[in-house]
Design a protein around this motif. Sequence first.
Motif, PDB file in Angstrom:
ATOM      1  N   GLU A 176       0.810  -1.224   0.000  1.00  0.00           N
ATOM      2  CA  GLU A 176       0.000   0.000   0.000  1.00  0.00           C
ATOM      3  C   GLU A 176       0.841   1.270   0.000  1.00  0.00           C
ATOM      4  N   GLY A 177       2.116   1.170   0.331  1.00  0.00           N
ATOM      5  CA  GLY A 177       2.956   2.348   0.374  1.00  0.00           C
ATOM      6  C   GLY A 177       2.755   3.126   1.651  1.00  0.00           C
ATOM      7  N   SER A 178       1.566   3.648   1.852  1.00  0.00           N
ATOM      8  CA  SER A 178       1.216   4.367   3.068  1.00  0.00           C
ATOM      9  C   SER A 178      -0.047   3.746   3.639  1.00  0.00           C
ATOM     10  N   LEU A 179       0.102   3.058   4.747  1.00  0.00           N
ATOM     11  CA  LEU A 179      -1.065   2.453   5.395  1.00  0.00           C
ATOM     12  C   LEU A 179      -2.020   3.519   5.911  1.00  0.00           C
ATOM     13  N   LEU A 180      -1.475   4.673   6.304  1.00  0.00           N
ATOM     14  CA  LEU A 180      -2.316   5.773   6.780  1.00  0.00           C
ATOM     15  C   LEU A 180      -3.219   6.285   5.664  1.00  0.00           C
ATOM     16  N   ALA A 181      -2.656   6.483   4.472  1.00  0.00           N
ATOM     17  CA  ALA A 181      -3.462   6.964   3.347  1.00  0.00           C
ATOM     18  C   ALA A 181      -4.538   5.954   2.975  1.00  0.00           C
ATOM     19  N   PHE A 182      -4.185   4.661   2.986  1.00  0.00           N
ATOM     20  CA  PHE A 182      -5.160   3.616   2.688  1.00  0.00           C
ATOM     21  C   PHE A 182      -6.295   3.618   3.714  1.00  0.00           C
ATOM     22  N   SER A 183      -5.949   3.820   4.977  1.00  0.00           N
ATOM     23  CA  SER A 183      -6.966   3.857   6.031  1.00  0.00           C
ATOM     24  C   SER A 183      -7.858   5.088   5.888  1.00  0.00           C
ATOM     25  N   ILE A 184      -7.267   6.236   5.525  1.00  0.00           N
ATOM     26  CA  ILE A 184      -8.067   7.450   5.350  1.00  0.00           C
ATOM     27  C   ILE A 184      -9.039   7.288   4.184  1.00  0.00           C
ATOM     28  N   LEU A 185      -8.570   6.670   3.087  1.00  0.00           N
ATOM     29  CA  LEU A 185      -9.438   6.461   1.930  1.00  0.00           C
ATOM     30  C   LEU A 185     -10.629   5.586   2.292  1.00  0.00           C
ATOM     31  N   LEU A 186     -10.381   4.480   3.001  1.00  0.00           N
ATOM     32  CA  LEU A 186     -11.484   3.610   3.430  1.00  0.00           C
ATOM     33  C   LEU A 186     -12.365   4.305   4.459  1.00  0.00           C
ATOM     34  N   GLY A 187     -11.730   5.070   5.361  1.00  0.00           N
ATOM     35  CA  GLY A 187     -12.499   5.761   6.385  1.00  0.00           C
ATOM     36  C   GLY A 187     -13.439   6.800   5.801  1.00  0.00           C
ATOM     37  N   TYR A 188     -12.991   7.494   4.769  1.00  0.00           N
ATOM     38  CA  TYR A 188     -13.865   8.490   4.143  1.00  0.00           C
ATOM     39  C   TYR A 188     -15.046   7.822   3.446  1.00  0.00           C
ATOM     40  N   MET A 189     -14.801   6.689   2.798  1.00  0.00           N
ATOM     41  CA  MET A 189     -15.904   5.929   2.211  1.00  0.00           C
ATOM     42  C   MET A 189     -16.914   5.537   3.279  1.00  0.00           C
ATOM     43  N   GLY A 190     -16.410   5.066   4.419  1.00  0.00           N
ATOM     44  CA  GLY A 190     -17.305   4.680   5.514  1.00  0.00           C
ATOM     45  C   GLY A 190     -18.073   5.861   6.074  1.00  0.00           C
ATOM     46  N   LEU A 191     -17.426   7.030   6.149  1.00  0.00           N
ATOM     47  CA  LEU A 191     -18.104   8.229   6.653  1.00  0.00           C
ATOM     48  C   LEU A 191     -19.245   8.642   5.735  1.00  0.00           C
ATOM     49  N   LEU A 192     -18.995   8.650   4.438  1.00  0.00           N
ATOM     50  CA  LEU A 192     -20.057   8.991   3.485  1.00  0.00           C
ATOM     51  C   LEU A 192     -21.224   8.013   3.589  1.00  0.00           C
ATOM     52  N   ALA A 193     -20.902   6.721   3.678  1.00  0.00           N
ATOM     53  CA  ALA A 193     -21.964   5.718   3.775  1.00  0.00           C
ATOM     54  C   ALA A 193     -22.759   5.873   5.066  1.00  0.00           C
ATOM     55  N   ALA A 194     -22.074   6.172   6.170  1.00  0.00           N
ATOM     56  CA  ALA A 194     -22.768   6.338   7.449  1.00  0.00           C
ATOM     57  C   ALA A 194     -23.690   7.554   7.422  1.00  0.00           C
ATOM     58  N   VAL A 195     -23.220   8.671   6.867  1.00  0.00           N
ATOM     59  CA  VAL A 195     -24.061   9.869   6.779  1.00  0.00           C
ATOM     60  C   VAL A 195     -25.275   9.608   5.896  1.00  0.00           C
ATOM     61  N   THR A 196     -25.060   8.939   4.766  1.00  0.00           N
ATOM     62  CA  THR A 196     -26.167   8.621   3.864  1.00  0.00           C
ATOM     63  C   THR A 196     -27.180   7.706   4.534  1.00  0.00           C
ATOM     64  N   PHE A 197     -26.690   6.724   5.281  1.00  0.00           N
ATOM     65  CA  PHE A 197     -27.600   5.807   5.978  1.00  0.00           C
ATOM     66  C   PHE A 197     -28.429   6.549   7.020  1.00  0.00           C
ATOM     67  N   ILE A 198     -27.807   7.447   7.764  1.00  0.00           N
ATOM     68  CA  ILE A 198     -28.539   8.186   8.806  1.00  0.00           C
ATOM     69  C   ILE A 198     -29.617   9.071   8.193  1.00  0.00           C
ATOM     70  N   VAL A 199     -29.264   9.810   7.123  1.00  0.00           N
ATOM     71  CA  VAL A 199     -30.245  10.688   6.476  1.00  0.00           C
ATOM     72  C   VAL A 199     -31.388   9.870   5.886  1.00  0.00           C
ATOM     73  N   ALA A 200     -31.073   8.761   5.234  1.00  0.00           N
ATOM     74  CA  ALA A 200     -32.123   7.923   4.647  1.00  0.00           C
ATOM     75  C   ALA A 200     -32.997   7.296   5.726  1.00  0.00           C
ATOM     76  N   PHE A 201     -32.392   6.922   6.849  1.00  0.00           N
ATOM     77  CA  PHE A 201     -33.165   6.325   7.929  1.00  0.00           C
ATOM     78  C   PHE A 201     -34.133   7.339   8.530  1.00  0.00           C
ATOM     79  N   LEU A 202     -33.709   8.586   8.653  1.00  0.00           N
ATOM     80  CA  LEU A 202     -34.590   9.621   9.197  1.00  0.00           C
ATOM     81  C   LEU A 202     -35.744   9.934   8.248  1.00  0.00           C
ATOM     82  N   ALA A 203     -35.532   9.713   6.949  1.00  0.00           N
ATOM     83  CA  ALA A 203     -36.563  10.035   5.962  1.00  0.00           C
ATOM     84  C   ALA A 203     -37.349   8.811   5.506  1.00  0.00           C
TER      85      ALA A 203
END
Length: 371
Positions: A261-288
């Motif tokens: 991966e070269g940089s494990l931190l960068a790989f973790s940030i990339l996956l973490g941002y994907m997870g953050l977007l999915a979590a926000v989308t799930f919360i908004v959809a659940f409220l609606a």
Amino acid sequence: MSLHSLAEDPKKRRPPQDEIHRAGCKRTQWDNVPVSRCSEECPKGYRRFMKTGIHHCCFDCIQCSDGEISNMTDRGSCVKCAEDQWTKDNIQCVPKPTEFLSYKDDLISIVVSVISALFFVKTSVILSMFIVYRDTPVIKASNQNLSILLLVSIMLSFLCVPLFIGHPVHVTCMLRHTSYGIICSVAVSSILAKTLMVYSAFKATKPGTSWTKIVGLKITNSVVFFCSCIQVLIGLIWLTTSPPFPENNNNVDKIIIQCNEGSLLAFSILLGYMGLLAAVTFIVAFLARNLPDSFNETKHITFSMLVFCNVWIGFIPAYLSVTGKNTVLVEIFAIISSSIGILGCIFFPKCYIILMRPDLNVKNVILKLAH
């Protein structure tokens, strides 16, 4: 017979018993060489280990360590093999076999490729259907532009699978995670924009609310652009500072060719941002989720994000617990499963209405359901 006469005929001469005793285990030139009474000759693959406290010719035979050989009998030491070789019965150095996920040696590679190609075709058919029936109420209610962008993103995610199969090179290692991370972020941000559009459009039906202004600003394009640009920025920083690269991981009996991966931190940030977007989308959809039936796409979005989050949450321990080509398989299964989950939960119900229940794809029916 004297010793002098024996010296004239060496073949007949035999050493006296006391001379043999003084010689101990030492080899002599006689045809009947004395054999050691305490040690046997070490075979191939073994080395001598001298015993202490007794005669110097008494020894044990110890097998050569891993990575070392002894191809001659009665050797005093073993020879170490090269790093790209391993030992065969501690007698011969042979090249280590290489391991990576390939179409030639792994049937599972062909299976996942066929599945990916099959759903790529299915997604293309759904995309064509949305273009053909773009003027119908069901397609209009789900925002045609965002739906097409989401379908294109899902198609590209299926096309990312071949990047993980085959001999790793610099180009494929650099494109594997960064390309899918950007494509996935576009897809999830499109779902987030669809959810915000549906929720704000319903709230805007109430006069005098601030949601009327939000709908008028057409924030959907801004949400997709802004959320995707963050992931693009993360990928660019990763590729410029510490990009992934192919490496050979030497094990005892094989060489694993894999992408570092070269940089494990960068790989973790990339996956973490994907997870953050999915979590926000799930919360908004659940409220609606309790909006009227004409805006009931949020329920499908909720289920799709639930599948997406469960797949990638299960991906983390599975990725950390396997090695070699199994890590690549875990990534491929996560990509295919999450893409199928989004495709099935959001678009299959609409396809069912368009093809099987055209009587529900009428404006009057949708207006009745809205009330």
